[in-house]
Write an enzyme that holds these catalytic residues in place. Structure first.
Site, PDB file in Angstrom:
ATOM      1  N   ASP A 160       0.856  -1.177   0.000  1.00  0.00           N
ATOM      2  CA  ASP A 160       0.000   0.000   0.000  1.00  0.00           C
ATOM      3  C   ASP A 160       0.895   1.230   0.000  1.00  0.00           C
ATOM      4  O   ASP A 160       1.528   1.537   1.017  1.00  0.00           O
ATOM      5  CB  ASP A 160      -0.908  -0.001   1.233  1.00  0.00           C
ATOM      6  CG  ASP A 160      -1.977   1.086   1.172  1.00  0.00           C
ATOM      7  OD1 ASP A 160      -1.733   2.123   0.541  1.00  0.00           O
ATOM      8  OD2 ASP A 160      -3.054   0.894   1.767  1.00  0.00           O
ATOM      9  N   ARG A 224     -13.471  -2.334  -7.130  1.00  0.00           N
ATOM     10  CA  ARG A 224     -14.072  -1.575  -8.222  1.00  0.00           C
ATOM     11  C   ARG A 224     -13.789  -2.290  -9.540  1.00  0.00           C
ATOM     12  O   ARG A 224     -12.671  -2.763  -9.779  1.00  0.00           O
ATOM     13  CB  ARG A 224     -13.528  -0.137  -8.296  1.00  0.00           C
ATOM     14  CG  ARG A 224     -14.039   0.796  -7.192  1.00  0.00           C
ATOM     15  CD  ARG A 224     -15.524   1.091  -7.357  1.00  0.00           C
ATOM     16  NE  ARG A 224     -16.055   1.955  -6.314  1.00  0.00           N
ATOM     17  CZ  ARG A 224     -16.642   1.550  -5.204  1.00  0.00           C
ATOM     18  NH1 ARG A 224     -16.741   0.250  -4.958  1.00  0.00           N
ATOM     19  NH2 ARG A 224     -17.121   2.408  -4.333  1.00  0.00           N
ATOM     20  N   ASP A 248     -17.143  -8.680  -7.597  1.00  0.00           N
ATOM     21  CA  ASP A 248     -18.441  -8.250  -7.063  1.00  0.00           C
ATOM     22  C   ASP A 248     -19.173  -7.370  -8.072  1.00  0.00           C
ATOM     23  O   ASP A 248     -20.145  -6.710  -7.720  1.00  0.00           O
ATOM     24  CB  ASP A 248     -18.217  -7.471  -5.757  1.00  0.00           C
ATOM     25  CG  ASP A 248     -19.375  -7.611  -4.779  1.00  0.00           C
ATOM     26  OD1 ASP A 248     -20.196  -8.525  -4.959  1.00  0.00           O
ATOM     27  OD2 ASP A 248     -19.469  -6.800  -3.842  1.00  0.00           O
ATOM     28  N   GLU A 253     -19.716  -8.671 -20.239  1.00  0.00           N
ATOM     29  CA  GLU A 253     -18.518  -9.386 -20.671  1.00  0.00           C
ATOM     30  C   GLU A 253     -18.238 -10.616 -19.823  1.00  0.00           C
ATOM     31  O   GLU A 253     -17.804 -11.650 -20.328  1.00  0.00           O
ATOM     32  CB  GLU A 253     -17.306  -8.454 -20.612  1.00  0.00           C
ATOM     33  CG  GLU A 253     -17.340  -7.301 -21.590  1.00  0.00           C
ATOM     34  CD  GLU A 253     -16.129  -6.393 -21.414  1.00  0.00           C
ATOM     35  OE1 GLU A 253     -15.312  -6.342 -22.341  1.00  0.00           O
ATOM     36  OE2 GLU A 253     -16.019  -5.753 -20.366  1.00  0.00           O
ATOM     37  N   HIS A 265     -22.684  -7.688  -6.424  1.00  0.00           N
ATOM     38  CA  HIS A 265     -22.360  -6.495  -5.626  1.00  0.00           C
ATOM     39  C   HIS A 265     -22.905  -6.608  -4.198  1.00  0.00           C
ATOM     40  O   HIS A 265     -23.654  -5.741  -3.723  1.00  0.00           O
ATOM     41  CB  HIS A 265     -22.885  -5.220  -6.301  1.00  0.00           C
ATOM     42  CG  HIS A 265     -22.159  -3.983  -5.857  1.00  0.00           C
ATOM     43  ND1 HIS A 265     -22.539  -2.724  -6.227  1.00  0.00           N
ATOM     44  CD2 HIS A 265     -21.077  -3.829  -5.053  1.00  0.00           C
ATOM     45  CE1 HIS A 265     -21.718  -1.830  -5.694  1.00  0.00           C
ATOM     46  NE2 HIS A 265     -20.818  -2.483  -4.980  1.00  0.00           N
ATOM     47  N   GLY A 267     -20.834  -6.858  -1.490  1.00  0.00           N
ATOM     48  CA  GLY A 267     -19.763  -6.544  -0.547  1.00  0.00           C
ATOM     49  C   GLY A 267     -20.217  -5.946   0.762  1.00  0.00           C
ATOM     50  O   GLY A 267     -19.894  -6.434   1.839  1.00  0.00           O
ATOM     51  N   ALA A 268     -20.961  -4.855   0.678  1.00  0.00           N
ATOM     52  CA  ALA A 268     -21.407  -4.161   1.888  1.00  0.00           C
ATOM     53  C   ALA A 268     -22.881  -4.410   2.170  1.00  0.00           C
ATOM     54  O   ALA A 268     -23.477  -3.711   2.990  1.00  0.00           O
ATOM     55  CB  ALA A 268     -21.141  -2.671   1.763  1.00  0.00           C
TER      56      ALA A 268
END
Length: 298
Positions: A160, A224, A248, A253, A265, A267-268
């Site tokens: 990071d 993302r 996610d 495609e 999607h 995730g949260a």
């Protein structure tokens, strides 16, 4: 701008605020995933709070020009995404999805048990224990994933370039610091992405990056969609250079693409995460509107 958990909207005292989806001339906006790039903001609007970490659905530069403070809620959904990342690692390791689909397609008769025992070898995979997990991005989510990887018996390396001191303090001492993305690419059996979509990170998983990776690498992307050049990834999936991709972010495609698993999607998307994000976003707005304090401004 989206359905917001009542745990969050209840933070605003009813004698001081009018809260709803159709408030005229709003002083502030709360948003989850709604895209605001084409929205013309009312001249009364001075703040936007995103119930989540990513703000790519908000025109932050234009907001800065118009004097609108943009808040997010880092860490509020981190545990939910961490848990889904662990599920993604397991889905990438063992053909659980394919195996379930095959088992459900078996005809209901007395031979099901025998057919399962005869056919289960087609869905065998590998274990996480002892494998190398490369974590790109060691913030609120990536740090939790890295620590969980250590507890699963994985060798964990992380990179990071913007690692904060507080994030570093929360990392297990067993997480090894990589010096570059390339080191992550070269050493990892699994690579998981936990960074924002920025001009510098868009399409970072491309043919050049994939060429540096181990044969059969598994890639997890719950951050993302734009982080991955999907044309390059699809070619690597077809050749087997990348043996699994779990994301996610479904799109046209990826549908039917070999060795790719698309989660819708999620995730949260837990009750706890939605409550946590809404409450945090609401407190940020309330503190700013009442006291002028700015916390977690992007």
């Amino acid at each position: 701008m989206n359905k917001i958990s009542a745990s969050g909207t209840d933070v605003f005292p009813k004698d001081k605020y009018s809260v709803g989806a159709d408030v005229e001339a709003p002083v502030a906006l709360m948003v989850r995933s709604a895209k605001l790039h084409d929205m013309q903001f009312d001249k009364e609007t001075i703040a936007i709070s995103r119930a989540g970490a990513g703000v790519n659905n908000i025109p932050c530069d234009r907001c800065a020009d118009e004097g609108i403070v943009v808040f997010n809620t880092p860490g509020a959904n981190a545990n939910a995404v961490k848990e889904l990342t662990l599920a993604a690692l397991l889905l990438a390791s063992r053909d659980i999805v394919g195996g379930i689909a095959w088992a459900e397609a078996l005809e209901a008769n007395d031979e099901v048990g025998a057919k399962v025992e005869a056919g289960k070898g087609a869905f065998a995979g590998c274990e996480l224990f002892g494998k190398t997990l490369g974590v790109i991005g060691l913030g609120a989510i990536g740090g939790l994933v890295a620590n969980a990887g250590v507890k699963l018996g994985m060798k964990v390396i992380g990179y990071d370039p913007h690692l904060s001191v507080s994030a570093a303090w929360n990392l297990s001492g067993s997480v090894v610091k990589a010096d570059s993305y390339d080191e992550i690419f070269a050493k990892s059996d699994y690579i998981t992405l936990h960074i924002p979509a920025l001009p510098t990170t868009k399409g970072m998983i491309n043919s050049a990056a994939i060429e540096k990776m181990k044969d059969g690498v598994k890639i997890i992307n719950l951050s993302r969609a734009d982080l991955v050049n999907f044309a390059d990834l699809k070619e690597a999936l077809e050749s087997g250079k990348v043996s699994a991709y779990v994301t996610d972010f479904p799109n046209e495609e990826i549908k039917g693409c070999k060795n790719a698993i698309a989660i819708p999607h999620l995730g949260a998307s837990t009750a706890e995460s939605e409550d946590n994000c809404a409450v945090m976003a609401a407190h940020e707005l309330d503190d700013f509107l009442q006291n002028g304090n700015i916390t977690n401004s992007v």
